[in-house]
Scaffold this motif. Structure first.
Motif: not given
Lengths: 252, 315
Positions: A55, A76, A79, A84-85, A87, A90-91, A159, A162-163, A166
């Motif tokens: 970033f 981008a 991934p 994978l990051r 935040f 909470s994202a 989150e 979701t992570t 992947f």
């Protein structure tokens, strides 16, 4: 040596104008290790984190992932490489449902994301997988709820689901416990411990109980430089580390 | 979604109203509403679903109006080709402007769209082929596909309705597509979307081009209806008007822009007798609506339906 570490920085430096936030940092993260990055406020943890997650762009130095230089790779793209990051805040995608949140991670691998002419019902084949990921983090059967209405701890769990969708090789977590109550901290720490099997995690964290429990290696940053590195026992008894934290309320 | 009989019934009822409308309302007014409803829906695709505020959408609407007027009137193209040409040029313009502005954020991005729109306005004002202050007129209403005679307003209404339904249908599909899912994710939390591997600039650019192209279709159709393309179509006031319609109707709701367009066009029609004062009245109504109804008319309607169902449940 290089096959032992999955992520490595060499001479990583970031200057903002005249201020050098990160100075010549060499760091190695061992494959399948659970590595913590700690340090007093203003130590440069967030800057360092944003550099390795792409970033921010480093002023000098290289970032090696599996021996490949990724210091100029787009954020981008990470991934696809298995990184994978998360935040600090909470994202989640608040106006989408829990199911849609997780599905967005699964959808990426399918290569259909540019199809604006296709009905979204074509994504329904991912629902079972998404539901089971939600169940894994204790959010089973709640797929239809909007993510924005969840309590904070559950957003963190979402989150994570979701992570994990992947199946990343390397997870970079930015203060995963920030803003959580005691009960949620235990819950999220359990989930992280489970998630750490067979993968590598590097996390920035202030909560020393969590760090002591989960992490096998700790790097201490202070004023943009590596102050100490080792196990929790080694680092916590290091006089330089103690000194850097003395008189600071965030030492707890 | 297809299995929801209530939605199908509502859709059929709306379609029936749209088909019967010209028997009760002046067709030209209805066509104007449909054009602006398509324009506002295309704008809302950007603002409501990608989080991009353009203050230059008149450039797509107006350029397409000039292109369709020019191709149909001067080059003698068939009507349907002229409209498609307008949409295509607007989409290309959207690709250029979009590529330059989406890398910026917030107000800077908005200002770039405004700057481009202003530049184009002055180009059109001084270029010889636009007819300057007089505009391009009269644009002949040539039969659609060489078969459908559109010199009659009622017949043209059904053609415009078909164009509107096709455009609106596309927007609906885009919003409910795998692409639309990513777009909503970017709107909700851009950094997270990046961290999940989405190249957000490309998604925004595609949305921008789609929005510009559909705005162009709306503008080109407008030139056919009024047989006129003029500076009003590319003026920044037009960019403001489409924002107004979307805000009044409800940002990010699919049907909001339709209601907003109908409301604003209908109001301008009713207040036409007031002359210049229309703008003042419009401004006051706009301020009131924005302050009282944060989510627009659509928001009010969903609040009302929630209130009614609560009332029923409490009995």
């Amino acid at each position: 040596m290089s096959d032992e570490s999955i992520l490595e920085t060499r001479g990583l430096t970031k200057a903002f104008g005249g201020f050098t936030a990160i100075k010549d940092v060499d760091l190695k993260v061992r494959r399948h290790g659970f590595h913590a990055l700690i340090g007093p406020n203003g130590a440069g943890k967030s800057t360092f984190f944003n550099l390795i997650t792409r970033f921010l762009t480093p002023t000098e130095g290289t970032i090696l992932y599996k021996g490949q230089d990724i210091s100029r790779v787009k954020a981008a793209r990470l991934p696809d490489l298995g990184i994978l990051r998360s935040f600090q805040i909470s994202a989640v995608f608040p106006r989408l449902t829990l199911l849609e949140n997780v599905r967005l991670a699964l959808q990426h691998g399918k290569g259909v994301s540019y199809r604006f002419w296709q009905n979204e019902t074509s994504l329904n084949e991912l629902n079972d997988r998404a539901e089971s990921l939600l169940a894994d983090v204790g959010l089973g059967g709640r797929g239809a709820e909007p993510a924005g209405t969840l309590p904070y701890g559950s957003k963190r769990a979402l989150e994570l689901a979701t992570t994990l969708a992947f199946e990343p090789e390397l997870m970079l977590l930015d203060e995963p416990m920030a803003g959580l109550g005691t009960e949620d901290i235990g819950r999220i720490a359990d989930l992280l411990e489970k998630a750490s099997h067979g993968r590598t995690i590097l996390m920035v964290e202030h909560n020393m109980h969590v760090v002591a429990r989960l992490c096998d290696r700790i790097t201490v940053l202070a004023r943009g430089e590596v102050l100490a590195e080792g196990t929790y026992a080694e680092v916590s008894s290091d006089p330089r580390v103690i000194e850097s934290y003395v008189g600071r309320s965030d030492a707890a | 979604m297809f299995a929801n009989p209530r939605k199908i019934l509502i859709g059929l009822a709306l379609l029936a109203i749209a088909l019967a409308a010209p028997a009760f309302v002046y067709p030209v007014l209805l066509m104007k509403v449909l054009c602006f409803a398509l324009f506002a829906s295309a704008f809302n695709l950007l603002l409501g679903f990608a989080g991009i505020l353009s203050f230059g959408h008149a450039m797509f609407f107006g350029s397409a109006a000039y292109v369709s007027a020019q191709t149909i009137k001067v080059l003698g193209w068939p009507t349907e080709l002229g409209i498609l040409a307008g949409g295509a040029i607007a989409a290309v313009l959207g690709l250029v402007v979009g590529a330059l502005c989406i890398r910026r954020k917030g107000i800077y991005m908005t200002m770039i769209t405004l700057a481009f729109a202003q530049m184009l306005f002055f180009v059109f004002m001084s270029a010889p082929f636009t007819g300057g202050e007089n505009g391009l007129q009269p644009v002949p209403r040539r039969a659609i596909l060489g078969m459908i005679d559109i010199s009659n307003d009622r017949v043209l209404y059904y053609v415009v309705l078909a164009i509107f339904l096709a455009g609106f249908g596309l927007i609906y599909r885009v919003i409910h597509s795998p692409f639309g899912q990513v777009l909503k994710a970017i709107r909700d939390n851009e950094p997270r979307a990046i961290s999940l591997g989405y190249d957000v600039d490309r998604f925004k650019l595609i949305a921008f081009v789609l929005s510009a192209g559909l705005s162009g279709i709306a503008g080109a159709t407008k030139a056919v209806i009024f047989q006129l393309a003029s500076l009003t179509d590319v003026h920044w006031g037009m960019s403001g008007e489409v924002i107004l319609m979307t805000l009044v109707g409800g940002i990010g709701s699919i049907f909001g822009p339709l209601l907003g367009a109908a409301f604003i066009v209908g109001m301008q029609n009713q207040l036409a007798g007031l002359g210049e004062w229309v703008l003042v009245v419009q401004g006051l109504i706009f301020m009131t609506l924005v302050m009282v109804l944060r989510a627009g008319i659509m928001g009010l309607m969903s609040d009302l339906s929630r209130w009614v169902s609560k009332l029923r449940a409490s009995r």
